[in-house]
Write a protein that holds these residues in place. Structure first.
Motif, PDB file in Angstrom:
ATOM      1  N   MET A 189       0.853  -1.180   0.000  1.00  0.00           N
ATOM      2  CA  MET A 189       0.000   0.000   0.000  1.00  0.00           C
ATOM      3  C   MET A 189       0.902   1.248   0.000  1.00  0.00           C
ATOM      4  O   MET A 189       1.736   1.384   0.886  1.00  0.00           O
ATOM      5  N   PRO A 190       0.731   2.147  -0.949  1.00  0.00           N
ATOM      6  CA  PRO A 190       1.603   3.324  -1.007  1.00  0.00           C
ATOM      7  C   PRO A 190       1.290   4.311   0.107  1.00  0.00           C
ATOM      8  O   PRO A 190       0.148   4.432   0.556  1.00  0.00           O
ATOM      9  N   GLN A 191       2.313   5.001   0.532  1.00  0.00           N
ATOM     10  CA  GLN A 191       2.156   5.983   1.592  1.00  0.00           C
ATOM     11  C   GLN A 191       1.838   7.341   0.982  1.00  0.00           C
ATOM     12  O   GLN A 191       2.214   7.630  -0.145  1.00  0.00           O
ATOM     13  N   MET A 192       1.179   8.195   1.768  1.00  0.00           N
ATOM     14  CA  MET A 192       0.824   9.524   1.260  1.00  0.00           C
ATOM     15  C   MET A 192       2.031  10.445   1.377  1.00  0.00           C
ATOM     16  O   MET A 192       2.809  10.362   2.319  1.00  0.00           O
ATOM     17  N   ALA A 193       2.153  11.319   0.437  1.00  0.00           N
ATOM     18  CA  ALA A 193       3.244  12.292   0.461  1.00  0.00           C
ATOM     19  C   ALA A 193       2.973  13.339   1.535  1.00  0.00           C
ATOM     20  O   ALA A 193       1.818  13.635   1.843  1.00  0.00           O
ATOM     21  N   PRO A 194       4.021  13.918   2.138  1.00  0.00           N
ATOM     22  CA  PRO A 194       3.823  14.929   3.189  1.00  0.00           C
ATOM     23  C   PRO A 194       3.052  16.157   2.701  1.00  0.00           C
ATOM     24  O   PRO A 194       2.294  16.753   3.456  1.00  0.00           O
ATOM     25  N   ILE A 195       3.221  16.519   1.422  1.00  0.00           N
ATOM     26  CA  ILE A 195       2.494  17.686   0.918  1.00  0.00           C
ATOM     27  C   ILE A 195       0.995  17.394   0.888  1.00  0.00           C
ATOM     28  O   ILE A 195       0.169  18.284   1.089  1.00  0.00           O
ATOM     29  N   SER A 196       0.644  16.149   0.688  1.00  0.00           N
ATOM     30  CA  SER A 196      -0.762  15.769   0.704  1.00  0.00           C
ATOM     31  C   SER A 196      -1.324  15.890   2.124  1.00  0.00           C
ATOM     32  O   SER A 196      -2.460  16.317   2.306  1.00  0.00           O
ATOM     33  N   TRP A 197      -0.545  15.489   3.130  1.00  0.00           N
ATOM     34  CA  TRP A 197      -0.979  15.654   4.520  1.00  0.00           C
ATOM     35  C   TRP A 197      -1.142  17.119   4.853  1.00  0.00           C
ATOM     36  O   TRP A 197      -2.082  17.500   5.558  1.00  0.00           O
ATOM     37  N   LEU A 198      -0.243  17.947   4.342  1.00  0.00           N
ATOM     38  CA  LEU A 198      -0.331  19.383   4.605  1.00  0.00           C
ATOM     39  C   LEU A 198      -1.587  19.973   3.978  1.00  0.00           C
ATOM     40  O   LEU A 198      -2.295  20.764   4.622  1.00  0.00           O
ATOM     41  N   THR A 199      -1.891  19.591   2.756  1.00  0.00           N
ATOM     42  CA  THR A 199      -3.101  20.125   2.121  1.00  0.00           C
ATOM     43  C   THR A 199      -4.358  19.624   2.821  1.00  0.00           C
ATOM     44  O   THR A 199      -5.335  20.359   2.963  1.00  0.00           O
ATOM     45  N   LEU A 200      -4.349  18.374   3.280  1.00  0.00           N
ATOM     46  CA  LEU A 200      -5.496  17.868   4.038  1.00  0.00           C
ATOM     47  C   LEU A 200      -5.670  18.620   5.344  1.00  0.00           C
ATOM     48  O   LEU A 200      -6.793  18.973   5.730  1.00  0.00           O
ATOM     49  N   PHE A 201      -4.564  18.876   6.048  1.00  0.00           N
ATOM     50  CA  PHE A 201      -4.631  19.612   7.302  1.00  0.00           C
ATOM     51  C   PHE A 201      -5.165  21.029   7.086  1.00  0.00           C
ATOM     52  O   PHE A 201      -6.028  21.505   7.830  1.00  0.00           O
ATOM     53  N   ILE A 202      -4.666  21.701   6.042  1.00  0.00           N
ATOM     54  CA  ILE A 202      -5.129  23.065   5.753  1.00  0.00           C
ATOM     55  C   ILE A 202      -6.597  23.061   5.358  1.00  0.00           C
ATOM     56  O   ILE A 202      -7.381  23.918   5.807  1.00  0.00           O
ATOM     57  N   MET A 203      -7.009  22.086   4.578  1.00  0.00           N
ATOM     58  CA  MET A 203      -8.404  22.018   4.137  1.00  0.00           C
ATOM     59  C   MET A 203      -9.339  21.793   5.332  1.00  0.00           C
ATOM     60  O   MET A 203     -10.338  22.503   5.481  1.00  0.00           O
ATOM     61  N   PHE A 204      -9.014  20.841   6.196  1.00  0.00           N
ATOM     62  CA  PHE A 204      -9.874  20.570   7.340  1.00  0.00           C
ATOM     63  C   PHE A 204      -9.850  21.711   8.356  1.00  0.00           C
ATOM     64  O   PHE A 204     -10.861  22.009   8.991  1.00  0.00           O
ATOM     65  N   SER A 205      -8.708  22.386   8.482  1.00  0.00           N
ATOM     66  CA  SER A 205      -8.648  23.540   9.379  1.00  0.00           C
ATOM     67  C   SER A 205      -9.521  24.680   8.867  1.00  0.00           C
ATOM     68  O   SER A 205     -10.225  25.332   9.647  1.00  0.00           O
ATOM     69  N   LEU A 206      -9.485  24.914   7.565  1.00  0.00           N
ATOM     70  CA  LEU A 206     -10.329  25.967   6.990  1.00  0.00           C
ATOM     71  C   LEU A 206     -11.807  25.618   7.116  1.00  0.00           C
ATOM     72  O   LEU A 206     -12.635  26.495   7.415  1.00  0.00           O
ATOM     73  N   ILE A 207     -12.146  24.356   6.912  1.00  0.00           N
ATOM     74  CA  ILE A 207     -13.546  23.942   7.071  1.00  0.00           C
ATOM     75  C   ILE A 207     -13.991  24.137   8.510  1.00  0.00           C
ATOM     76  O   ILE A 207     -15.102  24.611   8.776  1.00  0.00           O
ATOM     77  N   LEU A 208     -13.130  23.799   9.462  1.00  0.00           N
ATOM     78  CA  LEU A 208     -13.466  23.993  10.873  1.00  0.00           C
ATOM     79  C   LEU A 208     -13.653  25.471  11.200  1.00  0.00           C
ATOM     80  O   LEU A 208     -14.606  25.841  11.899  1.00  0.00           O
TER      81      LEU A 208
END
Length: 52
Positions: A1-20
């Motif tokens: 199973m491939p691992q997610m790139a750190p930039i993808s984690w950063l974009t997910l964190f920013i997206m969920f923070s903005l939604i919150l």
């Protein structure tokens, strides 16, 4: 199973923070408090009657 790139984690964190943040702002500003109906009643304080 491939691992997610750190930039993808950063974009997910920013997206969920903005939604919150947007969710909290909407909940805060949609609340309209009703002003208390004051009928110009005077607050009566009990008189102290010291018997001494």
């Amino acid at each position: 199973m491939p691992q997610m790139a750190p930039i993808s984690w950063l974009t997910l964190f920013i997206m969920f923070s903005l939604i919150l943040l947007i969710f909290n702002f909407v909940n805060y500003f949609i609340f309209l408090p009703t002003a208390p109906k004051s009928s110009h009643t005077q607050i009566l304080s009990p008189t102290m009657n010291w018997k001494w």
